[in-house]
Design a protein around this motif. Structure first.
Motif, PDB file in Angstrom:
ATOM      1  N   MET A   1       2.298   2.072  35.970  1.00  0.00           N
ATOM      2  CA  MET A   1       1.451   0.973  35.566  1.00  0.00           C
ATOM      3  C   MET A   1       0.010   1.224  35.998  1.00  0.00           C
ATOM      4  O   MET A   1      -0.912   0.913  35.257  1.00  0.00           O
ATOM      5  N   ALA A   2      -0.156   1.772  37.203  1.00  0.00           N
ATOM      6  CA  ALA A   2      -1.510   2.056  37.689  1.00  0.00           C
ATOM      7  C   ALA A   2      -2.177   3.125  36.826  1.00  0.00           C
ATOM      8  O   ALA A   2      -3.360   3.015  36.501  1.00  0.00           O
ATOM      9  N   GLY A   3      -1.426   4.156  36.447  1.00  0.00           N
ATOM     10  CA  GLY A   3      -1.971   5.198  35.585  1.00  0.00           C
ATOM     11  C   GLY A   3      -2.352   4.654  34.228  1.00  0.00           C
ATOM     12  O   GLY A   3      -3.370   5.042  33.654  1.00  0.00           O
ATOM     13  N   LEU A   4      -1.551   3.752  33.696  1.00  0.00           N
ATOM     14  CA  LEU A   4      -1.852   3.096  32.419  1.00  0.00           C
ATOM     15  C   LEU A   4      -3.137   2.291  32.526  1.00  0.00           C
ATOM     16  O   LEU A   4      -3.996   2.348  31.638  1.00  0.00           O
ATOM     17  N   THR A   5      -3.293   1.560  33.619  1.00  0.00           N
ATOM     18  CA  THR A   5      -4.498   0.758  33.817  1.00  0.00           C
ATOM     19  C   THR A   5      -5.737   1.639  33.889  1.00  0.00           C
ATOM     20  O   THR A   5      -6.757   1.342  33.261  1.00  0.00           O
ATOM     21  N   LEU A   6      -5.654   2.731  34.648  1.00  0.00           N
ATOM     22  CA  LEU A   6      -6.809   3.618  34.765  1.00  0.00           C
ATOM     23  C   LEU A   6      -7.142   4.288  33.440  1.00  0.00           C
ATOM     24  O   LEU A   6      -8.314   4.481  33.122  1.00  0.00           O
ATOM     25  N   ALA A   7      -6.132   4.651  32.670  1.00  0.00           N
ATOM     26  CA  ALA A   7      -6.383   5.281  31.373  1.00  0.00           C
ATOM     27  C   ALA A   7      -6.949   4.282  30.368  1.00  0.00           C
ATOM     28  O   ALA A   7      -7.787   4.640  29.537  1.00  0.00           O
ATOM     29  N   ALA A   8      -6.518   3.035  30.457  1.00  0.00           N
ATOM     30  CA  ALA A   8      -6.952   2.023  29.490  1.00  0.00           C
ATOM     31  C   ALA A   8      -8.363   1.518  29.768  1.00  0.00           C
ATOM     32  O   ALA A   8      -9.053   1.091  28.845  1.00  0.00           O
ATOM     33  N   PHE A   9      -8.777   1.565  31.026  1.00  0.00           N
ATOM     34  CA  PHE A   9     -10.087   1.042  31.406  1.00  0.00           C
ATOM     35  C   PHE A   9     -10.902   2.146  32.079  1.00  0.00           C
ATOM     36  O   PHE A   9     -10.855   2.306  33.299  1.00  0.00           O
ATOM     37  N   PRO A  10     -11.667   2.914  31.276  1.00  0.00           N
ATOM     38  CA  PRO A  10     -12.417   4.039  31.832  1.00  0.00           C
ATOM     39  C   PRO A  10     -13.394   3.653  32.948  1.00  0.00           C
ATOM     40  O   PRO A  10     -13.585   4.406  33.892  1.00  0.00           O
ATOM     41  N   THR A  11     -13.980   2.463  32.861  1.00  0.00           N
ATOM     42  CA  THR A  11     -14.903   2.029  33.913  1.00  0.00           C
ATOM     43  C   THR A  11     -14.169   1.853  35.240  1.00  0.00           C
ATOM     44  O   THR A  11     -14.659   2.279  36.297  1.00  0.00           O
ATOM     45  N   VAL A  12     -12.995   1.252  35.193  1.00  0.00           N
ATOM     46  CA  VAL A  12     -12.177   1.087  36.402  1.00  0.00           C
ATOM     47  C   VAL A  12     -11.760   2.460  36.928  1.00  0.00           C
ATOM     48  O   VAL A  12     -11.775   2.702  38.136  1.00  0.00           O
ATOM     49  N   ASP A  13     -11.429   3.356  36.023  1.00  0.00           N
ATOM     50  CA  ASP A  13     -11.042   4.715  36.410  1.00  0.00           C
ATOM     51  C   ASP A  13     -12.172   5.407  37.162  1.00  0.00           C
ATOM     52  O   ASP A  13     -11.961   6.006  38.217  1.00  0.00           O
TER      53      ASP A  13
ATOM     54  N   LEU B   1       2.742  10.366  40.123  1.00  0.00           N
ATOM     55  CA  LEU B   1       2.964   9.621  38.884  1.00  0.00           C
ATOM     56  C   LEU B   1       1.671   9.008  38.354  1.00  0.00           C
ATOM     57  O   LEU B   1       1.441   8.994  37.142  1.00  0.00           O
ATOM     58  N   LEU B   2       0.822   8.538  39.241  1.00  0.00           N
ATOM     59  CA  LEU B   2      -0.452   7.972  38.816  1.00  0.00           C
ATOM     60  C   LEU B   2      -1.287   9.010  38.078  1.00  0.00           C
ATOM     61  O   LEU B   2      -1.765   8.765  36.967  1.00  0.00           O
ATOM     62  N   ILE B   3      -1.431  10.173  38.666  1.00  0.00           N
ATOM     63  CA  ILE B   3      -2.308  11.198  38.091  1.00  0.00           C
ATOM     64  C   ILE B   3      -1.722  11.787  36.810  1.00  0.00           C
ATOM     65  O   ILE B   3      -2.438  11.973  35.818  1.00  0.00           O
ATOM     66  N   THR B   4      -0.422  12.073  36.797  1.00  0.00           N
ATOM     67  CA  THR B   4       0.152  12.649  35.580  1.00  0.00           C
ATOM     68  C   THR B   4       0.188  11.640  34.435  1.00  0.00           C
ATOM     69  O   THR B   4      -0.039  12.006  33.278  1.00  0.00           O
ATOM     70  N   THR B   5       0.438  10.384  34.752  1.00  0.00           N
ATOM     71  CA  THR B   5       0.438   9.355  33.709  1.00  0.00           C
ATOM     72  C   THR B   5      -0.969   9.149  33.161  1.00  0.00           C
ATOM     73  O   THR B   5      -1.180   9.121  31.947  1.00  0.00           O
ATOM     74  N   ARG B   6      -1.932   9.009  34.057  1.00  0.00           N
ATOM     75  CA  ARG B   6      -3.320   8.829  33.624  1.00  0.00           C
ATOM     76  C   ARG B   6      -3.776  10.010  32.777  1.00  0.00           C
ATOM     77  O   ARG B   6      -4.374   9.836  31.717  1.00  0.00           O
ATOM     78  N   SER B   7      -3.477  11.207  33.236  1.00  0.00           N
ATOM     79  CA  SER B   7      -3.888  12.402  32.513  1.00  0.00           C
ATOM     80  C   SER B   7      -3.230  12.461  31.136  1.00  0.00           C
ATOM     81  O   SER B   7      -3.888  12.762  30.136  1.00  0.00           O
ATOM     82  N   GLY B   8      -1.939  12.205  31.081  1.00  0.00           N
ATOM     83  CA  GLY B   8      -1.233  12.232  29.798  1.00  0.00           C
ATOM     84  C   GLY B   8      -1.771  11.213  28.817  1.00  0.00           C
ATOM     85  O   GLY B   8      -1.954  11.508  27.629  1.00  0.00           O
ATOM     86  N   LEU B   9      -2.050  10.002  29.302  1.00  0.00           N
ATOM     87  CA  LEU B   9      -2.549   8.951  28.417  1.00  0.00           C
ATOM     88  C   LEU B   9      -3.973   9.220  27.955  1.00  0.00           C
ATOM     89  O   LEU B   9      -4.346   8.868  26.829  1.00  0.00           O
ATOM     90  N   LYS B  10      -4.777   9.847  28.793  1.00  0.00           N
ATOM     91  CA  LYS B  10      -6.171  10.111  28.420  1.00  0.00           C
ATOM     92  C   LYS B  10      -6.304  11.316  27.494  1.00  0.00           C
ATOM     93  O   LYS B  10      -7.348  11.491  26.867  1.00  0.00           O
ATOM     94  N   ASN B  11      -5.277  12.141  27.390  1.00  0.00           N
ATOM     95  CA  ASN B  11      -5.368  13.357  26.589  1.00  0.00           C
ATOM     96  C   ASN B  11      -4.828  13.206  25.175  1.00  0.00           C
ATOM     97  O   ASN B  11      -4.499  14.195  24.530  1.00  0.00           O
ATOM     98  N   ALA B  12      -4.756  11.989  24.705  1.00  0.00           N
ATOM     99  CA  ALA B  12      -4.327  11.777  23.325  1.00  0.00           C
ATOM    100  C   ALA B  12      -5.365  12.379  22.381  1.00  0.00           C
ATOM    101  O   ALA B  12      -6.566  12.289  22.618  1.00  0.00           O
ATOM    102  N   ASP B  13      -4.896  12.997  21.327  1.00  0.00           N
ATOM    103  CA  ASP B  13      -5.770  13.649  20.356  1.00  0.00           C
ATOM    104  C   ASP B  13      -6.685  12.612  19.700  1.00  0.00           C
ATOM    105  O   ASP B  13      -6.213  11.680  19.051  1.00  0.00           O
ATOM    106  N   PRO B  14      -7.997  12.757  19.867  1.00  0.00           N
ATOM    107  CA  PRO B  14      -8.935  11.781  19.279  1.00  0.00           C
ATOM    108  C   PRO B  14      -8.797  11.663  17.760  1.00  0.00           C
ATOM    109  O   PRO B  14      -8.980  10.579  17.207  1.00  0.00           O
ATOM    110  N   ASP B  15      -8.473  12.770  17.098  1.00  0.00           N
ATOM    111  CA  ASP B  15      -8.303  12.711  15.638  1.00  0.00           C
ATOM    112  C   ASP B  15      -7.135  11.808  15.255  1.00  0.00           C
ATOM    113  O   ASP B  15      -7.216  11.051  14.282  1.00  0.00           O
TER     114      ASP B  15
END
Length: 174
Positions: free
Chosen positions: A1-13, A58-72
């Motif tokens: 959940m923490a990784g999701l929050t950080l990935a969803a809110f770049p300013t908080v990250d 889990l925080l770092i791998t989740t955040r990293s995985g969620l932030k690396n979605a293909d922009p296209d």
């Protein structure tokens, strides 16, 4: 959940990244005696020690995985009128699952490590106590026997996570 929050809110990250990095750099195995002092020698301290070791993995791998979605793919999903929830469920989450499962595989190993170390420090039974007793008496063969048991247990836990990953990501091999 923490990784999701950080990935969803770049300013908080960006704001929390120095704190996360600082806390992650603490040698968490060294905190086990403090957890025993704070929570006693029961199962609570061992549980907290295990959680403590895996939280940042889990925080770092989740955040990293969620932030690396293909922009296209994100742009294409928006072009197809997908809302934020649909984009997350249909695009971002499936792309990030391999990274999350990699974190889970590491987490099961480190949680086992945390529990064994906590048991070595303050417990009356368990594999950690047995390892401590054998190493203190220089019973090398017995020590390696227990370490092999721990290795087999760890391997079976990782295999369980890998099986769950294959099941969840079965669509990838199609």
């Amino acid at each position: 959940m923490a990784g999701l929050t950080l990935a969803a809110f770049p300013t908080v990250d960006v704001m929390l990244n120095p704190i996360v990095s600082g806390l992650n750099s603490i040698p968490r195995v060294a905190l086990a005696p403090l957890f025993i002092l704070w929570f006693g020698i029961g199962i609570e301290s061992k549980t907290i020690a295990g959680i403590n070791l895996v939280f940042f993995i889990l925080l770092i791998t989740t955040r990293s995985g969620l932030k690396n979605a293909d922009p296209d793919l994100l742009v294409r999903s928006r072009m197809m009128c997908a809302n934020t929830t649909q984009t997350f469920v249909k695009v971002v989450l499936p792309i990030s699952l391999p990274s999350i499962f990699s974190g889970l595989q590491l987490a099961v190993i480190y949680s086992l490590l945390g529990v064994v170390v906590a048991k070595m420090i303050a417990s009356q039974n368990g594999l950690g106590v047995i390892v401590a007793q054998y190493t203190q008496t220089f019973a090398i063969n017995e020590t390696f026997s227990v370490l092999l048991i721990l290795g087999a247990l760890s391997t079976s836990l990782v295999a369980s996570v890998a099986a769950a990953e294959r099941y969840v990501l079965r669509w990838q091999s199609a």
